[in-house]
Design an enzyme around this catalytic site. Structure first.
Site, PDB file in Angstrom:
ATOM      1  N   GLY A 285       4.515  -1.680   3.219  1.00 43.00           N
ATOM      2  CA  GLY A 285       4.232  -2.960   2.577  1.00 43.00           C
ATOM      3  C   GLY A 285       3.747  -3.999   3.561  1.00 43.00           C
ATOM      4  O   GLY A 285       3.391  -3.663   4.695  1.00 43.00           O
ATOM      5  N   ASN A 286       3.732  -5.236   3.149  1.00 37.49           N
ATOM      6  CA  ASN A 286       3.325  -6.322   4.041  1.00 37.49           C
ATOM      7  C   ASN A 286       4.160  -7.559   3.740  1.00 37.49           C
ATOM      8  O   ASN A 286       4.968  -7.553   2.811  1.00 37.49           O
ATOM      9  CB  ASN A 286       1.821  -6.599   3.895  1.00 37.49           C
TER      10      ASN A 286
END
Ligand code: CTP
Length: 404
Positions: free
Chosen positions: A202-203
């Site tokens: 993810g980020n």
């Protein structure tokens, strides 16, 4: 313009004196409507002196001019500051037990509330449910902020500073509806690409900036579809608005499908979501374990570029806007990268911002450099994510105006 300032029973009422003064100095007619409880904190003479109008809490005064509804009918804006938990509950239930209650029921003007209360009261499901109801009805909510509370406590619940409420109030008065009739799609948040049922790539995007873009568009009259990828719940609450339809997507592929479907009848698409460039080639059905199915190397494949598909399917008159979160050495490099990215993706506009360990993510403020299709920097905006969102919409309006 005619502004009603409702004041309810919290210690922050003393700060509302400064808000009323600010509104009067801006040349507005301000009618203060305190609740009985509010007068225990700041008395009638102060409100009358500062607003230059008589002040009453009673629905039984000024009966000859039907004051209990006239104030609301004639208002161009109603601000409630501070708004206590009790007042939010009364507003959600539509109670008309005092002059502020009847005024709020009688008005068709925009309503802005600035909640103030202790953290536990703010977090209580009852308060949050009331807020949701109010937001769904189009009530604007500013704050509360994190900070010192009465009694030495500290946390979320402190009323927003009067100057910021003043700003928000003036923006609502000027706001108008320059985006009325526009159909808009905004993506926000960050995609997650699963590795197995418990892990993902993810980020750090919380969705704050994308939600601010969606909210600004709705406040300015647009009909908005907001496609959220793992939006933070608190951030997402800002997107509760009668003109915002919420959809959600988890992965880049899901976001791509959702955006393509929503874009078919959109005038503007703003891709504010942080989309993963790669996803694991295969996703395990069961949790991988260190012993039986160790994972030391992950094979990644590229995700499809969503904007590329959008640009390829662009309908006549559709404006496609991208974001570029970069870690450049200096501001020239930021602009250069934005120009390249905009050209490479065939976007009408790109909004570039600098990110880093301490910049851009999980913060209330941002700085955007907006570049158009002629490689010009059309705006450089700095401020709250809402302020820069408004600057972005100003640039979008200008580009669309120039193209028509
Ligand atoms: N974007 C997209 N689809 C992807 C990746 C990004 O539509 N698979 C969009 C983002 O929503 C954003 C813009 O493209 O509006 C730029 O995203 P960014 O990640 O900066 O671009 P990349 O193409 O990944 O470029 P690079 O990795 O070279 O920075």
């Amino acid at each position: 313009m005619n502004i009603v300032v409702g004041v309810t029973g919290g210690i922050a009422a003393y700060k509302t004196v400064q808000l009323v003064r600010g509104l009067v100095l801006e040349g507005h007619e301000v009618h203060v409507v305190p609740t009985e409880d509010a007068l225990r904190f700041v008395g009638t003479p102060t409100w009358e002196a500062i607003s230059r109008h008589p002040v009453t809490t009673s629905v039984h005064e000024g009966v000859d001019v039907v004051r209990h509804v006239a104030l609301g009918q004639e208002a161009d804006l109603v601000v409630v500051a501070p708004a206590t938990a009790n007042t939010l509950a009364a507003m959600a239930a539509g109670l008309a037990s005092d002059l502020l209650g009847t005024t709020l029921l009688a008005t068709e003007a925009p309503v802005l509330v600035a909640p103030a209360m202790h953290t536990q009261m703010w977090r209580h499901p009852a308060t949050q449910a009331n807020l949701r109801t109010l937001r769904e009805r189009g009530v604007h909510v500013i704050g509360p902020e994190d900070g010192a509370l009465t009694g030495g406590d500290s946390g979320l619940g402190r009323m927003t500073e009067p100057d910021d409420i003043l700003h928000a109030a003036l923006a609502l008065l000027e706001g108008g509806d320059d985006l009325a009739g526009l159909r808009v799609v905004v993506t926000a948040g960050g995609t997650r690409e699963p590795i197995d049922p418990v892990r993902f790539i993810g980020n750090r995007s919380s969705g704050r900036q994308g939600v601010a873009v969606a909210r600004a568009a709705a406040d300015r009259g647009a009909q908005v579809v907001l496609i959220g990828a793992h939006l933070d719940e608190v951030v997402g609450a800002d997107a509760i608005h009668p003109r915002i339809e919420r959809r959600s997507a988890g992965t880049a592929a899901e976001l791509g499908a959702a955006v393509s479907a929503a874009a078919t009848d959109a005038d503007v698409v703003v891709m504010a979501a942080a989309v993963a460039d790669y996803r694991p080639e295969s996703v395990a059905d069961r949790k991988r374990t260190k012993r039986e199915t160790p994972l030391r190397t992950l094979t990644l494949v590229e995700t499809d570029d969503i904007t590329a598909a959008l640009v390829a399917a662009r309908r006549a008159g559709q404006t496609i806007v991208g974001f570029a979160a970069e870690t450049p050495d200096d501001s020239e490099t930021l602009v250069e990268r934005a120009r390249h990215k905009r050209a490479r993706k065939g976007l009408d506009l790109i909004a570039a911002n600098e990110v880093g360990w301490e910049k851009g993510f999980e913060r209330p403020d941002n700085t955007l450099v907006i570049v158009d299709a002629a490689d010009r920097v059309v705006a450089e905006a700095s401020g709250s994510k809402r302020e820069v969102a408004d600057a972005l919409w100003d640039a979008i309006v200008a580009v669309r105006g120039a193209g028509s």
